[in-house]
Motif scaffolding. Structure first.
Motif, PDB file in Angstrom:
ATOM      1  N   THR A  11       4.707   3.642  -9.567  1.00 16.38           N
ATOM      2  CA  THR A  11       5.911   4.343  -9.122  1.00 16.38           C
ATOM      3  C   THR A  11       5.649   5.255  -7.931  1.00 16.38           C
ATOM      4  O   THR A  11       6.559   5.932  -7.460  1.00 16.38           O
ATOM      5  CB  THR A  11       6.514   5.173 -10.277  1.00 16.38           C
ATOM      6  N   GLY A  12       4.398   5.311  -7.461  1.00 19.71           N
ATOM      7  CA  GLY A  12       4.116   6.034  -6.219  1.00 19.71           C
ATOM      8  C   GLY A  12       3.676   7.469  -6.373  1.00 19.71           C
ATOM      9  O   GLY A  12       3.679   8.218  -5.397  1.00 19.71           O
ATOM     10  N   ALA A  13       3.256   7.884  -7.574  1.00 16.30           N
ATOM     11  CA  ALA A  13       2.843   9.282  -7.764  1.00 16.30           C
ATOM     12  C   ALA A  13       1.709   9.648  -6.815  1.00 16.30           C
ATOM     13  O   ALA A  13       1.754  10.675  -6.124  1.00 16.30           O
ATOM     14  CB  ALA A  13       2.418   9.515  -9.212  1.00 16.30           C
ATOM     15  N   GLY A  14       0.674   8.815  -6.772  1.00 13.21           N
ATOM     16  CA  GLY A  14      -0.438   9.093  -5.870  1.00 13.21           C
ATOM     17  C   GLY A  14      -0.050   8.937  -4.422  1.00 13.21           C
ATOM     18  O   GLY A  14      -0.476   9.729  -3.562  1.00 13.21           O
ATOM     19  N   LEU A  15       0.763   7.944  -4.141  1.00  7.01           N
ATOM     20  CA  LEU A  15       1.158   7.644  -2.759  1.00  7.01           C
ATOM     21  C   LEU A  15       1.831   8.838  -2.097  1.00  7.01           C
ATOM     22  O   LEU A  15       1.489   9.211  -0.958  1.00  7.01           O
ATOM     23  CB  LEU A  15       2.099   6.439  -2.747  1.00  7.01           C
ATOM     24  N   PHE A  16       2.759   9.474  -2.788  1.00  6.98           N
ATOM     25  CA  PHE A  16       3.505  10.572  -2.174  1.00  6.98           C
ATOM     26  C   PHE A  16       2.653  11.842  -2.089  1.00  6.98           C
ATOM     27  O   PHE A  16       2.832  12.636  -1.167  1.00  6.98           O
ATOM     28  CB  PHE A  16       4.817  10.802  -2.923  1.00  6.98           C
TER      29      PHE A  16
ATOM     30  N   GLU B  85      -0.759  14.099   6.455  1.00  3.11           N
ATOM     31  CA  GLU B  85       0.602  14.126   6.991  1.00  3.11           C
ATOM     32  C   GLU B  85       0.803  13.290   8.249  1.00  3.11           C
ATOM     33  O   GLU B  85       1.943  13.002   8.629  1.00  3.11           O
ATOM     34  CB  GLU B  85       1.037  15.570   7.255  1.00  3.11           C
ATOM     35  N   ASP B  86      -0.283  12.872   8.903  1.00  2.00           N
ATOM     36  CA  ASP B  86      -0.155  12.060  10.110  1.00  2.00           C
ATOM     37  C   ASP B  86      -0.463  10.586   9.871  1.00  2.00           C
ATOM     38  O   ASP B  86      -0.414   9.780  10.816  1.00  2.00           O
ATOM     39  CB  ASP B  86      -1.093  12.591  11.212  1.00  2.00           C
ATOM     40  N   ALA B  87      -0.779  10.224   8.652  1.00  2.00           N
ATOM     41  CA  ALA B  87      -1.202   8.855   8.360  1.00  2.00           C
ATOM     42  C   ALA B  87      -0.022   7.957   7.995  1.00  2.00           C
ATOM     43  O   ALA B  87       1.010   8.422   7.506  1.00  2.00           O
ATOM     44  CB  ALA B  87      -2.213   8.855   7.218  1.00  2.00           C
ATOM     45  N   GLU B  88      -0.203   6.667   8.230  1.00  2.00           N
ATOM     46  CA  GLU B  88       0.698   5.652   7.705  1.00  2.00           C
ATOM     47  C   GLU B  88       0.142   5.185   6.361  1.00  2.00           C
ATOM     48  O   GLU B  88      -1.077   5.074   6.193  1.00  2.00           O
ATOM     49  CB  GLU B  88       0.812   4.477   8.670  1.00  2.00           C
ATOM     50  N   LEU B  89       1.040   4.924   5.408  1.00  2.00           N
ATOM     51  CA  LEU B  89       0.612   4.576   4.054  1.00  2.00           C
ATOM     52  C   LEU B  89       1.207   3.248   3.633  1.00  2.00           C
ATOM     53  O   LEU B  89       2.365   2.930   3.977  1.00  2.00           O
ATOM     54  CB  LEU B  89       1.023   5.668   3.065  1.00  2.00           C
ATOM     55  N   VAL B  90       0.410   2.469   2.882  1.00  4.27           N
ATOM     56  CA  VAL B  90       0.867   1.173   2.390  1.00  4.27           C
ATOM     57  C   VAL B  90       0.782   1.173   0.867  1.00  4.27           C
ATOM     58  O   VAL B  90      -0.306   1.373   0.292  1.00  4.27           O
ATOM     59  CB  VAL B  90       0.016   0.020   2.954  1.00  4.27           C
ATOM     60  N   ALA B  91       1.906   0.967   0.205  1.00  5.65           N
ATOM     61  CA  ALA B  91       1.955   0.831  -1.250  1.00  5.65           C
ATOM     62  C   ALA B  91       1.723  -0.629  -1.596  1.00  5.65           C
ATOM     63  O   ALA B  91       2.467  -1.508  -1.141  1.00  5.65           O
ATOM     64  CB  ALA B  91       3.307   1.296  -1.779  1.00  5.65           C
ATOM     65  N   ILE B  92       0.695  -0.901  -2.390  1.00  7.06           N
ATOM     66  CA  ILE B  92       0.351  -2.275  -2.764  1.00  7.06           C
ATOM     67  C   ILE B  92       0.481  -2.419  -4.275  1.00  7.06           C
ATOM     68  O   ILE B  92      -0.088  -1.641  -5.035  1.00  7.06           O
ATOM     69  CB  ILE B  92      -1.085  -2.613  -2.312  1.00  7.06           C
TER      70      ILE B  92
ATOM     71  N   ASP C 257      11.463   0.539  -5.674  1.00  8.04           N
ATOM     72  CA  ASP C 257      11.676   1.948  -6.022  1.00  8.04           C
ATOM     73  C   ASP C 257      10.960   2.867  -5.027  1.00  8.04           C
ATOM     74  O   ASP C 257      11.504   3.896  -4.602  1.00  8.04           O
ATOM     75  CB  ASP C 257      11.182   2.225  -7.436  1.00  8.04           C
ATOM     76  N   ILE C 258       9.730   2.504  -4.655  1.00 11.25           N
ATOM     77  CA  ILE C 258       8.970   3.321  -3.708  1.00 11.25           C
ATOM     78  C   ILE C 258       9.654   3.337  -2.350  1.00 11.25           C
ATOM     79  O   ILE C 258       9.779   4.402  -1.714  1.00 11.25           O
ATOM     80  CB  ILE C 258       7.529   2.786  -3.579  1.00 11.25           C
ATOM     81  N   ARG C 259      10.115   2.186  -1.892  1.00 12.82           N
ATOM     82  CA  ARG C 259      10.794   2.130  -0.588  1.00 12.82           C
ATOM     83  C   ARG C 259      12.057   2.987  -0.596  1.00 12.82           C
ATOM     84  O   ARG C 259      12.354   3.695   0.367  1.00 12.82           O
ATOM     85  CB  ARG C 259      11.135   0.678  -0.232  1.00 12.82           C
ATOM     86  N   GLY C 260      12.794   2.936  -1.707  1.00 15.19           N
ATOM     87  CA  GLY C 260      13.993   3.757  -1.808  1.00 15.19           C
ATOM     88  C   GLY C 260      13.674   5.236  -1.779  1.00 15.19           C
ATOM     89  O   GLY C 260      14.333   6.021  -1.083  1.00 15.19           O
ATOM     90  N   ARG C 261      12.660   5.631  -2.526  1.00 14.19           N
ATOM     91  CA  ARG C 261      12.266   7.050  -2.560  1.00 14.19           C
ATOM     92  C   ARG C 261      11.756   7.501  -1.193  1.00 14.19           C
ATOM     93  O   ARG C 261      12.058   8.610  -0.743  1.00 14.19           O
ATOM     94  CB  ARG C 261      11.193   7.253  -3.628  1.00 14.19           C
ATOM     95  N   ALA C 262      10.966   6.631  -0.537  1.00 16.50           N
ATOM     96  CA  ALA C 262      10.460   6.980   0.796  1.00 16.50           C
ATOM     97  C   ALA C 262      11.609   7.206   1.764  1.00 16.50           C
ATOM     98  O   ALA C 262      11.596   8.153   2.564  1.00 16.50           O
ATOM     99  CB  ALA C 262       9.538   5.878   1.302  1.00 16.50           C
ATOM    100  N   GLY C 263      12.618   6.359   1.690  1.00 17.16           N
ATOM    101  CA  GLY C 263      13.781   6.518   2.564  1.00 17.16           C
ATOM    102  C   GLY C 263      14.513   7.818   2.302  1.00 17.16           C
ATOM    103  O   GLY C 263      14.902   8.525   3.241  1.00 17.16           O
ATOM    104  N   ARG C 264      14.677   8.154   1.020  1.00 17.09           N
ATOM    105  CA  ARG C 264      15.397   9.383   0.669  1.00 17.09           C
ATOM    106  C   ARG C 264      14.633  10.618   1.116  1.00 17.09           C
ATOM    107  O   ARG C 264      15.239  11.654   1.405  1.00 17.09           O
ATOM    108  CB  ARG C 264      15.652   9.434  -0.845  1.00 17.09           C
ATOM    109  N   GLN C 265      13.307  10.537   1.158  1.00 20.10           N
ATOM    110  CA  GLN C 265      12.495  11.687   1.547  1.00 20.10           C
ATOM    111  C   GLN C 265      12.181  11.700   3.041  1.00 20.10           C
ATOM    112  O   GLN C 265      11.409  12.549   3.496  1.00 20.10           O
ATOM    113  CB  GLN C 265      11.187  11.700   0.744  1.00 20.10           C
ATOM    114  N   GLY C 266      12.773  10.781   3.784  1.00 15.25           N
ATOM    115  CA  GLY C 266      12.531  10.747   5.220  1.00 15.25           C
ATOM    116  C   GLY C 266      11.159  10.225   5.589  1.00 15.25           C
ATOM    117  O   GLY C 266      10.659  10.512   6.684  1.00 15.25           O
ATOM    118  N   LEU C 267      10.549   9.438   4.680  1.00 13.46           N
ATOM    119  CA  LEU C 267       9.205   8.917   4.922  1.00 13.46           C
ATOM    120  C   LEU C 267       9.203   7.416   5.186  1.00 13.46           C
ATOM    121  O   LEU C 267       8.135   6.784   5.222  1.00 13.46           O
ATOM    122  CB  LEU C 267       8.302   9.211   3.713  1.00 13.46           C
TER     123      LEU C 267
END
Length: 269
Positions: free
Chosen positions: A55-60, A67-74, A83-93
């Motif tokens: 669910t992306g706990a570590g990812l976020f 803060e300057d890195a690009e992240l890939v959820a696998i 779910d992760i993509r939706g949360r990332a969008g809502r958080q501006g990430l």
């Protein structure tokens, strides 16, 4: 595999348990991420992989730390990645976080090159951990840092007055086996081991909040495995506690969640 009602129910229950785990054990995840960050030069970290992102706990947490890195959820579960993509969008990430449906245990695994790899509660699920670690080694740039996290054992969740029943349940479910020790496997894959530690937590939480919901789901999960080994009386007592934690709150007002996570941090030479 067809998406049956039971498949969706299992996904929803697992997703809810992982979401609650992220809330309850947020401080443990953040401590692990900070430990990882101490071994990485933030200015040099441009790409982070979260393998088995769930669910992306570590990812976020990683997104905040680097803060300057690009992240890939696998992950293998496309619904989790949705779910992760939706949360990332809502958080501006959304511009920093992408996703990849892939299996780190496959020989053709390819996630590009990264400066940091994080994998939490995932390696034990892979049929061939040596192959998975070899893929992680290949996916890290030289000098890159790897963090592996595993739950030492399923958490204890009930207050002391119910300790004997919880012990019985855990024994019946086979839940007291220790997590695997990946130390030898990590070094055999070519990594330089930098640090190992155990991160513990203990919280007394109101039963009518996330703590109670988490305890109910964890007990229900264990009960499903333990059912054939339980007496009728024990099974009935556990059902009553789960029902109470799920909304009645007559028997238990506060839960006591205790757990531990093992952390390994290594570097690709």
């Amino acid at each position: 595999m067809p998406h049956t009602a039971s498949t969706h129910a299992h996904h929803d229950q697992l997703s809810r348990l992982l979401d609650l785990d992220a809330i309850i054990h947020r401080s443990v995840t953040e401590r692990a991420v900070r430990a990882l960050a101490r071994h990485a030069r933030k200015a040099d970290v441009t790409t982070v992989l979260d393998i088995g992102a769930g669910t992306g706990a570590g990812l976020f947490a990683l997104a905040t730390e680097f803060e300057d890195a690009e992240l890939v959820a696998i992950d293998l579960d496309e619904r989790m990645l949705d779910d992760i993509r939706g949360r990332a969008g809502r958080q501006g990430l959304g511009g920093r976080i992408t996703s990849l449906r892939a299996d780190v245990g496959e020989r053709l695994f390819d996630a590009g090159d990264a400066d940091v790899i994080w994998s939490s509660n995932a390696l034990h699920e892979v049929p061939d951990p040596a192959l998975a670690l070899a893929n992680m080694f290949r996916s890290l740039r030289r000098g890159g840092v790897l963090a592996i996290v595993e739950m030492v054992a399923p958490p204890l969740v009930l207050p002391s007055e119910h300790a004997s029943l919880e012990t019985l349940l855990r024994l019946a479910a086979g839940a007291d086996r220790n997590a695997p020790d990946w130390t030898t496997d990590i070094t055999a894959a070519g990594f330089e081991l930098l640090e190992t530690r155990t991160l513990t937590s203990g919280q007394r939480l109101a039963a009518d909040g996330p703590g109670g919901a988490y305890a109910a789901l964890e007990l229900r999960r264990l009960a499903q495995h333990a059912q054939p080994e339980l007496s009728d009386e024990s099974a009935r007592s556990i059902r009553e506690i789960i029902a109470d934690l799920s909304g009645e709150h007559r028997l238990i007002e506060r839960v006591h969640v205790r757990g531990a996570r093992a952390l390994w941090i290594a570097r690709r030479p």
